[in-house]
Scaffold this motif. Structure first.
Motif, short mmCIF file in Angstrom:
data_model
loop_
_atom_site.label_atom_id
_atom_site.label_comp_id
_atom_site.label_asym_id
_atom_site.label_seq_id
_atom_site.Cartn_x
_atom_site.Cartn_y
_atom_site.Cartn_z
N GLU A 2 1.24 15.76 3.27
CA GLU A 2 1.11 14.37 3.76
C GLU A 2 0.94 13.63 2.58
O GLU A 2 1.31 12.37 2.30
CB GLU A 2 0.43 14.13 5.05
N LYS A 3 -0.15 14.05 1.83
CA LYS A 3 -0.73 13.30 0.69
C LYS A 3 0.12 13.32 -0.47
O LYS A 3 0.17 12.32 -1.15
CB LYS A 3 -1.88 13.92 0.31
N VAL A 4 1.12 14.45 -0.77
CA VAL A 4 2.13 14.25 -1.54
C VAL A 4 2.90 13.49 -1.42
O VAL A 4 3.63 12.76 -2.19
CB VAL A 4 2.65 15.84 -1.88
N ILE A 5 3.81 13.40 -0.12
CA ILE A 5 4.46 12.33 0.51
C ILE A 5 4.13 10.88 0.13
O ILE A 5 4.72 10.24 -0.40
CB ILE A 5 4.91 12.65 2.00
N HIS A 6 2.83 10.65 0.61
CA HIS A 6 2.27 9.38 0.14
C HIS A 6 2.20 9.01 -1.24
O HIS A 6 2.64 7.77 -1.71
CB HIS A 6 0.81 9.16 1.02
N ARG A 7 1.82 9.77 -1.83
CA ARG A 7 1.59 9.53 -3.44
C ARG A 7 3.04 9.25 -4.10
O ARG A 7 3.22 8.24 -4.83
CB ARG A 7 0.83 10.57 -4.27
N VAL A 8 4.03 10.08 -3.81
CA VAL A 8 5.42 9.91 -4.21
C VAL A 8 5.70 8.64 -3.93
O VAL A 8 6.56 7.73 -4.60
CB VAL A 8 6.17 11.05 -3.94
N SER A 9 5.58 8.15 -2.44
CA SER A 9 6.37 7.05 -2.07
C SER A 9 5.48 5.80 -2.82
O SER A 9 6.33 5.05 -2.90
CB SER A 9 5.97 6.99 -0.56
N THR A 10 4.28 5.80 -2.78
CA THR A 10 3.85 4.85 -3.50
C THR A 10 4.06 4.49 -4.88
O THR A 10 4.23 3.20 -5.41
CB THR A 10 2.21 4.74 -3.26
N LEU A 11 4.05 5.65 -5.62
CA LEU A 11 4.62 5.67 -7.03
C LEU A 11 5.99 4.96 -7.26
O LEU A 11 6.38 4.36 -8.23
CB LEU A 11 4.69 7.03 -7.62
N LEU A 12 6.88 5.38 -6.51
CA LEU A 12 8.31 4.78 -6.43
C LEU A 12 8.16 3.26 -6.13
O LEU A 12 8.86 2.50 -6.90
CB LEU A 12 8.99 5.41 -5.14
N ILE A 13 7.32 2.84 -5.15
CA ILE A 13 7.30 1.30 -5.13
C ILE A 13 6.89 0.85 -6.28
O ILE A 13 7.20 -0.37 -6.95
CB ILE A 13 6.33 0.93 -3.71
N LEU A 14 5.46 1.29 -6.67
CA LEU A 14 4.93 0.69 -8.07
C LEU A 14 5.89 0.74 -9.19
O LEU A 14 5.78 -0.14 -9.99
CB LEU A 14 3.65 1.64 -8.19
N PHE A 15 6.61 1.89 -9.14
CA PHE A 15 7.63 1.92 -10.29
C PHE A 15 8.85 0.75 -10.48
O PHE A 15 9.00 0.23 -11.37
CB PHE A 15 8.42 3.31 -10.15
N THR A 16 9.07 0.30 -9.32
CA THR A 16 9.96 -0.91 -9.03
C THR A 16 9.42 -2.23 -9.43
O THR A 16 10.01 -2.96 -10.11
CB THR A 16 10.72 -0.98 -7.62
N ILE A 17 8.14 -2.23 -9.04
CA ILE A 17 7.44 -3.55 -9.44
C ILE A 17 7.27 -3.51 -11.03
O ILE A 17 7.51 -4.77 -11.63
CB ILE A 17 5.97 -3.64 -8.85
N GLY A 18 6.61 -2.34 -11.47
CA GLY A 18 6.65 -2.42 -13.16
C GLY A 18 7.95 -2.91 -13.74
O GLY A 18 7.99 -3.55 -14.69
N VAL A 19 9.12 -2.21 -13.16
CA VAL A 19 10.29 -2.23 -14.04
C VAL A 19 10.68 -3.84 -13.76
O VAL A 19 11.33 -4.51 -14.75
CB VAL A 19 11.37 -1.41 -13.30
N SER A 20 10.61 -4.40 -12.59
CA SER A 20 10.74 -5.72 -12.20
C SER A 20 10.34 -6.57 -13.33
O SER A 20 10.83 -7.58 -13.80
CB SER A 20 10.57 -6.10 -10.76
N ASN A 21 9.15 -6.54 -13.25
CA ASN A 21 8.24 -7.25 -14.54
C ASN A 21 8.75 -7.08 -15.93
O ASN A 21 8.78 -7.88 -16.63
CB ASN A 21 6.78 -7.02 -14.23
#
Length: 384
Positions: A2-21
């Motif tokens: 569950e911890k791995v799934i959570h971290r992968v999920s949040t990193l994908l969201i953060l990746f989109t925010i970083g790319v958008s900026n």
């Protein structure tokens, strides 16, 4: 697991925010940006589907209903694509992708590691934006205009309103992350970030961004959050805004005495003159609206949504976002001071949408809608 799934999920969201900026930091013609700029809707939608699938057990019945509506809306948009001159698929899936992004953020609330990464991303973007902006002003001999009310600057490496918006949103997000992380000397760092944001938005002559940032600083400081946490009737303000936005814009456009939006009223008036006579355009959208010799778009996110997706698309997206927000009225749902600050920021982002198309520009979605995503996410729990 569950911890791995959570971290992968949040990193994908953060990746989109970083790319958008990064898109707006480097400019849309930059060699690193150009290859994927026009395909951003597919990348963002695909990544958010991955996040939702990883967290599919957390979906509620209401989530499934709106996912079904998102699919139906996209299919309808594909069938009306020829009429709307939507040559590519991305112009049929934008409302659905926005809903997917907000839903994904709600399913995976950020923990301290994620918030630290979010802080790092936004502080870096803010500092690089300020460096590039003031380097240009100094090299072009325009730095003296900083101390005047001059408003003649239009384009640097990209439109100045885009630069101002990135500076504004990155400074607000940085402040919210510092406050959430309860860092030592937090108030000093928050004041510094606010100051940098105000200097940057004023320096690039983006008056709208300057005023929105000043409004956030004021409202976040004076609004009684303890009262707002206990009495949540004010959350109805969001669906009310979605409901009234087109009518308010129409009223301003038709008023002969109003000139509050730097001649945007003329653009809005021309849009309504073109859009209202066609019942088909009203319900399902029309070809992209272009105004004047400079081919301006609607300069209003709500009109942009009505223009390209009609009342049906408008109702789907506004009801989906309203449903997400109004879930917070449940007394069992958490509503911390940090979440209230995020909602204030999102409300001001919606207000900013009266001046620009940004809310509906897919490359802006991770930046503008992450405020809502952070606000509606439940309190984090320690995952195993």
């Amino acid at each position: 697991m569950e911890k791995v799934i959570h971290r992968v999920s949040t990193l994908l969201i953060l990746f989109t925010i970083g790319v958008s900026n990064s898109i707006w930091l480097l400019g849309i013609s930059h060699p690193l940006i150009d290859p994927f700029f026009s395909d951003f809707a597919y990348w963002l939608g695909g990544l958010m589907i991955v996040v939702i699938l990883l967290n599919i057990k957390k979906l509620t019945r209401g989530d499934w209903v709106f996912l079904g509506l998102a699919l139906a809306d996209s299919i309808m948009n594909i069938f009306t694509a020829d009429y709307r001159n939507a040559a590519t698929l991305d112009m049929s899936i934008i409302p659905a992708v926005i809903f997917l992004f907000v839903l994904a953020c709600r399913l995976v609330p950020f923990d301290k590691v994620d918030k630290s990464l979010m802080l790092a991303i936004n502080v870096i973007i803010l500092l690089l934006m300020l460096f590039r902006l003031f380097k240009h002003l100094i090299n072009a001999g325009l730095i003296g205009n900083f101390f005047t009310l001059d408003n003649s600057l239009i384009q640097i490496w990209i439109n100045v309103n885009v630069i101002g918006a990135v500076i504004m949103f990155s400074s607000i997000l940085s402040v919210l992350m510092i406050r959430s992380l309860e860092l030592k000397g937090g108030k000093i760092w928050q004041s510094l970030l606010y100051l940098l944001g105000l200097i940057g938005t004023w320096g690039c002559q983006s008056r709208t961004s300057f005023l929105v940032l000043a409004a956030f600083i004021f409202l976040d400081l004076v609004l009684p959050k303890q009262f707002l946490e206990k009495h949540r009737f004010w959350l109805w303000g969001f669906p009310l805004l979605f409901l009234l936005a087109p009518f308010v814009t129409w009223f301003i456009a038709e008023s002969p005495s109003m000139n509050l939006f730097t001649d945007r009223e003329n653009i809005w008036h021309a849009f309504f003159q073109q859009w209202l006579p066609s019942k088909r355009a009203i319900f399902t959208g029309q070809k992209p609206f272009l105004y004047g010799p400079h081919l301006f778009s609607t300069h209003n996110s709500y009109l942009y949504l009505l223009c390209n997706f009609g009342v049906i698309g408008y109702v789907f997206l506004s009801s989906g976002l309203s449903y997400t927000i109004l879930k917070l009225r449940n007394k069992m749902a958490t509503l911390s001071h940090e979440q209230i600050s995020c909602l204030i920021a999102f409300f001001l982002a919606l207000a900013y949408g009266f001046m620009e198309d940004s809310l509906m520009v897919i490359q802006w979605v991770p930046i503008m809608f992450c405020f809502l995503g952070l606000a509606v996410a439940p309190a984090t729990k320690k995952v195993q």
